[in-house]
Scaffold this active site. Structure first.
Site, PDB file in Angstrom:
ATOM      1  N   ASP A 274       0.867  -1.174   0.000  1.00  0.00           N
ATOM      2  CA  ASP A 274       0.000   0.000   0.000  1.00  0.00           C
ATOM      3  C   ASP A 274       0.909   1.231   0.000  1.00  0.00           C
ATOM      4  O   ASP A 274       1.708   1.418   0.918  1.00  0.00           O
ATOM      5  CB  ASP A 274      -0.852  -0.038   1.282  1.00  0.00           C
ATOM      6  CG  ASP A 274      -2.160   0.697   1.141  1.00  0.00           C
ATOM      7  OD1 ASP A 274      -2.147   1.768   0.507  1.00  0.00           O
ATOM      8  OD2 ASP A 274      -3.171   0.222   1.680  1.00  0.00           O
TER       9      ASP A 274
ATOM     10  N   ASP B  26      -2.804   4.711  -2.447  1.00  0.00           N
ATOM     11  CA  ASP B  26      -3.811   5.357  -1.616  1.00  0.00           C
ATOM     12  C   ASP B  26      -4.205   6.714  -2.213  1.00  0.00           C
ATOM     13  O   ASP B  26      -3.334   7.463  -2.688  1.00  0.00           O
ATOM     14  CB  ASP B  26      -3.181   5.557  -0.216  1.00  0.00           C
ATOM     15  CG  ASP B  26      -4.176   6.008   0.825  1.00  0.00           C
ATOM     16  OD1 ASP B  26      -5.168   5.292   1.032  1.00  0.00           O
ATOM     17  OD2 ASP B  26      -3.962   7.072   1.439  1.00  0.00           O
TER      18      ASP B  26
ATOM     19  N   GLU C  88      -6.483   3.760  -5.684  1.00  0.00           N
ATOM     20  CA  GLU C  88      -7.690   4.176  -4.976  1.00  0.00           C
ATOM     21  C   GLU C  88      -7.977   5.586  -5.468  1.00  0.00           C
ATOM     22  O   GLU C  88      -7.201   6.513  -5.226  1.00  0.00           O
ATOM     23  CB  GLU C  88      -7.470   4.180  -3.464  1.00  0.00           C
ATOM     24  CG  GLU C  88      -8.781   4.391  -2.725  1.00  0.00           C
ATOM     25  CD  GLU C  88      -8.619   4.940  -1.320  1.00  0.00           C
ATOM     26  OE1 GLU C  88      -9.489   4.696  -0.489  1.00  0.00           O
ATOM     27  OE2 GLU C  88      -7.626   5.644  -1.060  1.00  0.00           O
TER      28      GLU C  88
ATOM     29  N   HIS D 193     -11.051  -2.056   4.499  1.00  0.00           N
ATOM     30  CA  HIS D 193     -10.785  -1.607   5.870  1.00  0.00           C
ATOM     31  C   HIS D 193     -11.473  -0.281   6.188  1.00  0.00           C
ATOM     32  O   HIS D 193     -11.497   0.130   7.343  1.00  0.00           O
ATOM     33  CB  HIS D 193      -9.277  -1.480   6.074  1.00  0.00           C
ATOM     34  CG  HIS D 193      -8.685  -0.423   5.187  1.00  0.00           C
ATOM     35  ND1 HIS D 193      -8.651  -0.537   3.810  1.00  0.00           N
ATOM     36  CD2 HIS D 193      -8.153   0.789   5.467  1.00  0.00           C
ATOM     37  CE1 HIS D 193      -8.115   0.557   3.300  1.00  0.00           C
ATOM     38  NE2 HIS D 193      -7.804   1.376   4.279  1.00  0.00           N
ATOM     39  N   ASP D 194     -11.999   0.393   5.158  1.00  0.00           N
ATOM     40  CA  ASP D 194     -12.742   1.644   5.379  1.00  0.00           C
ATOM     41  C   ASP D 194     -14.250   1.422   5.278  1.00  0.00           C
ATOM     42  O   ASP D 194     -15.030   2.295   5.656  1.00  0.00           O
ATOM     43  CB  ASP D 194     -12.396   2.685   4.301  1.00  0.00           C
ATOM     44  CG  ASP D 194     -10.941   3.131   4.344  1.00  0.00           C
ATOM     45  OD1 ASP D 194     -10.345   3.113   5.434  1.00  0.00           O
ATOM     46  OD2 ASP D 194     -10.420   3.514   3.276  1.00  0.00           O
TER      47      ASP D 194
HETATM   48  O1  TEU Z   1      -8.973   6.299   2.188  1.00  0.00           O
HETATM   49  C1  TEU Z   1      -9.370   7.362   1.373  1.00  0.00           C
HETATM   50  C2  TEU Z   1     -10.669   7.921   1.627  1.00  0.00           C
HETATM   51  O2  TEU Z   1     -11.212   8.540   0.774  1.00  0.00           O
HETATM   52  C3  TEU Z   1     -11.228   7.770   2.987  1.00  0.00           C
HETATM   53  O3  TEU Z   1     -11.178   8.997   3.597  1.00  0.00           O
HETATM   54  C4  TEU Z   1     -12.607   7.342   2.893  1.00  0.00           C
HETATM   55  O4  TEU Z   1     -13.388   8.355   2.361  1.00  0.00           O
HETATM   56  C5  TEU Z   1     -13.045   7.088   4.285  1.00  0.00           C
HETATM   57  O5  TEU Z   1     -12.159   6.179   4.860  1.00  0.00           O
HETATM   58  C6  TEU Z   1     -14.410   6.511   4.296  1.00  0.00           C
HETATM   59  O6  TEU Z   1     -14.719   6.248   5.594  1.00  0.00           O
HETATM   60  C7  TEU Z   1      -7.627   6.014   2.224  1.00  0.00           C
HETATM   61  C8  TEU Z   1      -7.390   4.837   3.134  1.00  0.00           C
HETATM   62  O7  TEU Z   1      -8.011   3.702   2.611  1.00  0.00           O
HETATM   63  C9  TEU Z   1      -7.853   5.200   4.506  1.00  0.00           C
HETATM   64  O8  TEU Z   1      -7.755   4.119   5.399  1.00  0.00           O
HETATM   65  C10 TEU Z   1      -7.023   6.354   4.981  1.00  0.00           C
HETATM   66  O9  TEU Z   1      -7.499   6.797   6.207  1.00  0.00           O
HETATM   67  C11 TEU Z   1      -7.044   7.520   3.991  1.00  0.00           C
HETATM   68  O10 TEU Z   1      -6.847   7.108   2.653  1.00  0.00           O
HETATM   69  C12 TEU Z   1      -5.935   8.487   4.299  1.00  0.00           C
HETATM   70  O11 TEU Z   1      -4.701   7.902   3.992  1.00  0.00           O
END
Ligand code: TEU
Length: 510
Positions: A96, A192, A233, A305-306
């Site tokens: 990542d 990311d 992403e 994970h989000d």
């Molecule tokens: O997530 C990107 C992102 O757009 C997140 O803010 C998303 O909108 C949010 O998690 C929804 O709940 C990436 C990663 O996957 C995330 O874990 C990180 O926190 C974020 O970037 C910052 O690096």
């Protein structure tokens, strides 16, 4: 890499996968100890969420050193062992890459803050006067540094300052990070929030596509990516923009989040919930499938994970729905990503309000957010330790870093391993089917019009009998669509004259 050949990427959130030393936090040795399981499941690549040195404000998405492993997860020797042991089982490792921002404790930032005229002075985005713009984690995008007497920009938390991608030395450093990991033998990168690297902070514009495209192209051109899977992403890109990146091999596949937002009101952020409507699932998937029907490919996923578990958010934890969603996703055109625990039907579970840990959730609650929304969309619910057995005991002999409870008996690896009709076995069969079935991998996509509770589509290659994917998105019993031939895989053991609740299968189409 020929991206069409990848049948499944398995996402591991290392903190919550398997703890090997009893400190309650998953680690690299834990992952190594589960490689035989992943090999049994049939996955071909692991996407590992960040394991770099980090103070952990955003669980590793605040990187303090891109080329060292955080002691929480192990050592570089462990990482090398993981790459080697995974490779011995035919499994690649996708790292990542958090290229948009670093930790505020990264050496580059510390130097940038101290010495505006020095080599790193221009590595971040500094202004004398901030504008008003909201960050993704709540609050503004600018934080004052008394050391530099200026404001720095951060799309996420203040502890995650954004790199200044307009600076060519930033781009060079990031290319060196990639080269470092390619040298160590990784087989892919997940970038990311990569759509943000072209932003214009003064015009308050998150995406400048031509600029983002140029930076990304330059970045990947600096390493030999021919044998790598490149995943971006990039929730802000249109299908045409994605195709553009795929055509010149800047990315093989892109994560878009329209499906994840189906239970939101739209335009009002992730916490404003709306009832889930299966018909919208169908129309949204169909729109994205059509866009890549003949060329390019989609990323296929339900959770990460989000994104907390969709079976909890959409289908009241119903295991039959989990099976249906598995078949539906594995029939589509693109690369499937399976998020740890999904294969055993893990749900959002229960977390006591005082146990929430995620920075985004804590900020939201502090700002007056509701627990109802957090129970559905709070990211901790996606990060509950993996259920290897009935409770989290088999995740760790210590106290898990995130306290949670589950009340769905049998939704774990130990139980499902002994039941060939389980969701876990269904995933295993789907993964195997995709590995061998060219129609599922490469076939064009075509919707078959039906009523809205039903999603039926065809996968086609000229001169071959097409496949039909049938998914009952509802708990209603429905008439079988026409054209169903011999079944290759199904959520049910036998065939019935009607389509049962949440029944789904892939069959030949006549
Ligand atoms: O997530 C990107 C992102 O757009 C997140 O803010 C998303 O909108 C949010 O998690 C929804 O709940 C990436 C990663 O996957 C995330 O874990 C990180 O926190 C974020 O970037 C910052 O690096």
């Amino acid at each position: 890499m020929d991206a069409n050949k990848v049948s499944t990427v398995y996402q591991i959130y290392p903190k919550s996968f398997q703890d090997s030393d009893g400190d309650g936090v998953g680690d690299l040795q834990g992952v190594i100890s589960r490689l035989d399981y992943l090999s049994w499941l049939g996955v071909e690549m692991i996407w590992l969420n960040p394991v770099y040195v980090s103070p952990g404000y955003d669980n590793g998405y605040d990187v303090a050193d891109y080329t060292r492993i955080d002691p929480l997860f192990g050592s570089m020797d462990d990482m090398d062992e993981l790459i080697r042991e995974a490779d011995n089982r035919g499994i690649g490792i996708m790292m990542d890459i958090v290229a948009n921002h670093t930790s505020h404790q990264h050496e580059w930032f510390l130097q940038s803050e101290r010495d505006p005229e020095g080599a790193y002075g221009n590595f971040y985005i500094w202004r004398d006067t901030p504008n008003e713009w909201s960050s993704f984690f709540g609050g503004g995008t600018w934080t004052y540094s008394p050391i530099r007497n200026q404001y720095y920009f951060h799309a996420f938390a203040p502890e995650q300052p954004d790199l200044n991608w307009k600076n060519e030395y930033v781009r060079k450093e990031m290319a060196e990070v990639l080269a470092f990991w390619v040298e160590r033998g990784v087989t892919g990168f997940r970038f990311d929030v990569i759509d943000l690297i072209g932003k214009d902070v003064d015009r308050k514009q998150w995406l400048d596509f031509p600029l983002m495209r140029r930076y990304l192209k330059d970045l990947v051109a600096q390493v030999d990516t021919s044998s790598l899977l490149l995943v971006g992403e990039a929730g802000g890109l249109t299908p045409d923009e994605i195709l553009d990146l795929q055509r010149d091999s800047s990315l093989d596949v892109v994560f878009n989040f329209e499906v994840c937002a189906l239970d939101e009101q739209g335009g009002q952020g992730k916490w404003k919930l709306a009832p889930f409507e299966p018909s919208r699932l169908k129309t949204t998937l169909d729109t994205w499938q059509r866009a890549f029907a003949m060329e390019g490919r989609n990323s296929l996923f339900w959770n990460n994970h989000d994104q907390p578990r969709v079976i909890s958010r959409w289908y009241d934890d119903d295991e039959r729905a989990a099976k249906m969603l598995a078949v539906l996703l594995y029939g589509l055109k693109g690369i499937p990503f399976l998020y740890q625990g999904e294969e055993v039907g893990m749900t959002n579970g229960l977390i006591a309000p005082e146990d929430y840990q995620d920075i985004e959730t804590l900020n939201y609650l502090k700002a007056g957010g509701t627990l109802d929304a957090v129970r559905m969309k709070g990211r901790d619910h996606a990060r509950i330790p993996m259920l290897w057995g009935e409770g989290t005991d088999s995740f760790s002999t210590g106290t898990p870093w995130l306290q949670s409870a589950h009340n769905e008996a049998g939704r774990n690896v130990a139980t499902m391993c002994t039941d060939e009709t389980s969701l876990l076995y269904l995933y295993r069969e789907l993964i195997a089917l995709r590995r061998t079935n060219q129609l599922l991998r490469d076939g064009a996509y075509e919707l078959v019009p039906t009523e809205e509770r039903l999603y039926v589509y065809r996968r086609i290659i000229d001169g071959e009998p097409p496949l039909l994917v049938v998914a009952n998105l509802s708990q209603d019993t429905l008439p079988l669509p026409s054209g169903c031939g011999e079944r290759l895989i199904s959520t049910e053991k036998d065939e019935a004259p009607m389509l049962r609740p949440f029944e789904a299968f892939i069959c030949y189409n006549f």
